[in-house]
Every structure is written in C-alpha cells, then in structure tokens.
Design a protein around this motif. Structure first.
Motif, PDB file in Angstrom:
ATOM      1  N   ARG A 128      21.084   7.291 -16.512  1.00 29.85           N
ATOM      2  CA  ARG A 128      19.883   8.340 -15.824  1.00 29.85           C
ATOM      3  C   ARG A 128      21.431   8.381 -15.153  1.00 29.85           C
ATOM      4  N   THR A 129      21.432   8.389 -14.434  1.00 32.06           N
ATOM      5  CA  THR A 129      22.286   8.164 -12.949  1.00 32.06           C
ATOM      6  C   THR A 129      24.002   8.584 -13.868  1.00 32.06           C
ATOM      7  N   PHE A 142      22.696  12.221 -15.700  1.00 32.23           N
ATOM      8  CA  PHE A 142      22.707  13.200 -14.732  1.00 32.23           C
ATOM      9  C   PHE A 142      23.401  14.427 -13.736  1.00 32.23           C
ATOM     10  N   GLU A 144      18.455   2.899 -16.400  1.00 34.05           N
ATOM     11  CA  GLU A 144      18.871   3.449 -15.516  1.00 34.05           C
ATOM     12  C   GLU A 144      20.180   4.493 -15.145  1.00 34.05           C
ATOM     13  N   GLU A 145      21.056   2.805 -15.772  1.00 29.37           N
ATOM     14  CA  GLU A 145      22.306   3.300 -15.619  1.00 29.37           C
ATOM     15  C   GLU A 145      22.947   4.449 -16.155  1.00 29.37           C
ATOM     16  N   ARG A 175      11.029   8.278 -13.691  1.00 26.85           N
ATOM     17  CA  ARG A 175      11.302   7.579 -12.821  1.00 26.85           C
ATOM     18  C   ARG A 175       9.671   8.139 -11.238  1.00 26.85           C
ATOM     19  N   THR A 182      14.434  11.026 -15.384  1.00 30.46           N
ATOM     20  CA  THR A 182      14.738  11.103 -13.605  1.00 30.46           C
ATOM     21  C   THR A 182      12.653  11.702 -13.642  1.00 30.46           C
ATOM     22  N   LEU A 218      13.578   6.840  -5.096  1.00 38.00           N
ATOM     23  CA  LEU A 218      14.682   8.183  -5.170  1.00 38.00           C
ATOM     24  C   LEU A 218      14.689   9.284  -4.209  1.00 38.00           C
ATOM     25  N   GLY A 243      19.308  13.448 -18.588  1.00 39.41           N
ATOM     26  CA  GLY A 243      18.862  12.594 -17.191  1.00 39.41           C
ATOM     27  C   GLY A 243      18.282  13.057 -16.141  1.00 39.41           C
ATOM     28  N   TRP A 244      17.691  14.168 -16.555  1.00 39.58           N
ATOM     29  CA  TRP A 244      16.650  14.994 -15.748  1.00 39.58           C
ATOM     30  C   TRP A 244      15.511  14.339 -16.397  1.00 39.58           C
TER      31      TRP A 244
END
Length: 222
Positions: free
Chosen positions: A113-114, A117, A110-111, A135, A132, A143, A128-129
C-alpha cells in the motif's frame, strides 16, 4: 480436477467466450467474453490450485488471469511477485480482482500500500489508493486523514481516470466513516464536481462523492 492442465482450462475458457459479452466488456477496457458467473462456477469446480493459478496468470489472457485470481492462495504470494503482477494487470477487472481478492488478503498488503501509493504509474498508484480506502474503512488508526483530503483536493480533479476513481472512492469513504471529516469531504466533492455526471442506473448509488456520502450516511442512520 486436480490434474487439470493449462491447455484444458484455456480450451474451456474459449468455449465459454461469448462475442456479445466481449463487445460489452471492451467498452469498459476488459478484453474477454466470459460470463463471470460461469467463470466462478469453473473456479469452484477447479478449487484452489496455486501452481495452475500461476501458470494461468502467465498466459497473459484476461479470462485466464481472472480465473487464476479465483483459484490461487492469496497469502502465499511474495511481495515482489505481487508488485510484478499489479504491473501486468492490464485491464480494469483484473486489476480490481487482484487488489480485492488477493492483495488485501496477503501479509504484504500494508507494505505494498505504501509503496504503490506514491508510484509514478497512475494505475499502480490507484491500487495504493484502493488499499488506503480499505484502511480508511476498517483500520484507520495511524492514517493521516487530513493529509489524504489535502492530496485529494489538490490532485483528484486532474488525475487519470483510474487513479481519479480510486481517489474519489477514498474521499467518499472518509466522508462516510469519519464524521469529523465529513463536512470537508462533502465540500471537496461539491467544489471538484468529479463524476457528478457519471451515468448511474436507477436504484444504484451515484459515485459522485457528495451523493454517495449522503446516501450511505442516511442508510447508517436509518
């Protein structure tokens, strides 16, 4: 095979290299000629070996990198290590396997990912996408789906190929899994026309988002 060396594995990969497979893969940006079924069989024989996986990754050979991703321990990589790896994942297949087989199973997912992104490198941003999209499908709470659709509407049409593909997947996933946003997802796909003419083999689902959404929703309802 617990004492297998990098040289032994590289020799076996060289024996498995097929010029015909390499020629097909090179059309898709992947510079290796190893049949993936045979690669998975080799990985099964080697079993999990984190030290060997790291050494294979460091060879910078595409087939070796793919094998490394099959025999590694996804949860033990540090955040910065994975960040460095995504930037060295030169080919589409290595990039895809790294994200799907390793990063998604890692506690730093998750870290990352952000962070990825919004990365200025479009290939890194595509990772990153992809995270996402995962998720969107499995853990959408928190989200901003409307915000994601805003970004897709504004940026997908002109995005570089791999980033565009990842954004399109996210668009389709929102439309498939979130009925409240489905009409807008379909509308964005129809207006942008991204991947509408992508060659799709018979029996396969088109990556054109409206067709993809419609097909998957029909299957769910059926």
């Amino acid at each position: 095979m617990s004492e297998t060396t990098v040289d032994e594995v590289m020799a076996e990969l060289a024996d498995l290299d097929d010029p015909r497979i390499r020629a097909v893969n090179e059309k898709h940006g992947d510079d290796h000629g190893v049949n993936l079924t045979e690669l998975r069989a080799l990985a099964k024989r080697l079993k999990t070996q984190q030290v060997l996986a790291r050494r294979l990754w460091d060879t910078d050979d595409t087939a070796a990198k793919l094998l490394a991703l099959l025999i590694c321990r996804p949860k033990v990589f540090e955040r910065d290590e994975l960040d460095a790896m995504i930037r060295r994942a030169r080919t589409p297949k290595v990039h895809d396997w790294l994200v799907n087989y390793v990063v998604k199973k890692n506690p730093h997912a998750e870290e990352l990912r952000t962070a990825w992104f919004a990365d200025p490198d479009p290939v890194v941003a595509s990772a990153g996408w992809a995270l996402t999209t995962e998720r969107v499908a499995k853990k959408p709470d928190g989200l901003d789906l409307t915000g994601l659709l805003d970004l897709i509407e504004a940026q997908m049409k002109t995005a570089p190929d791999r980033l565009q593909w990842a954004m399109n997947h996210c668009l389709a996933q929102i439309g498939i899994d979130h009925p409240d946003h489905r009409a807008r997802a379909l509308d964005i796909g129809e207006r942008l026309q991204v991947l509408k003419d992508y060659p799709t083999p018979p029996g396969c689902t088109s990556p054109f988002a409206p067709a993809w959404i419609t097909e998957m929703v029909s299957r769910q309802q059926g």
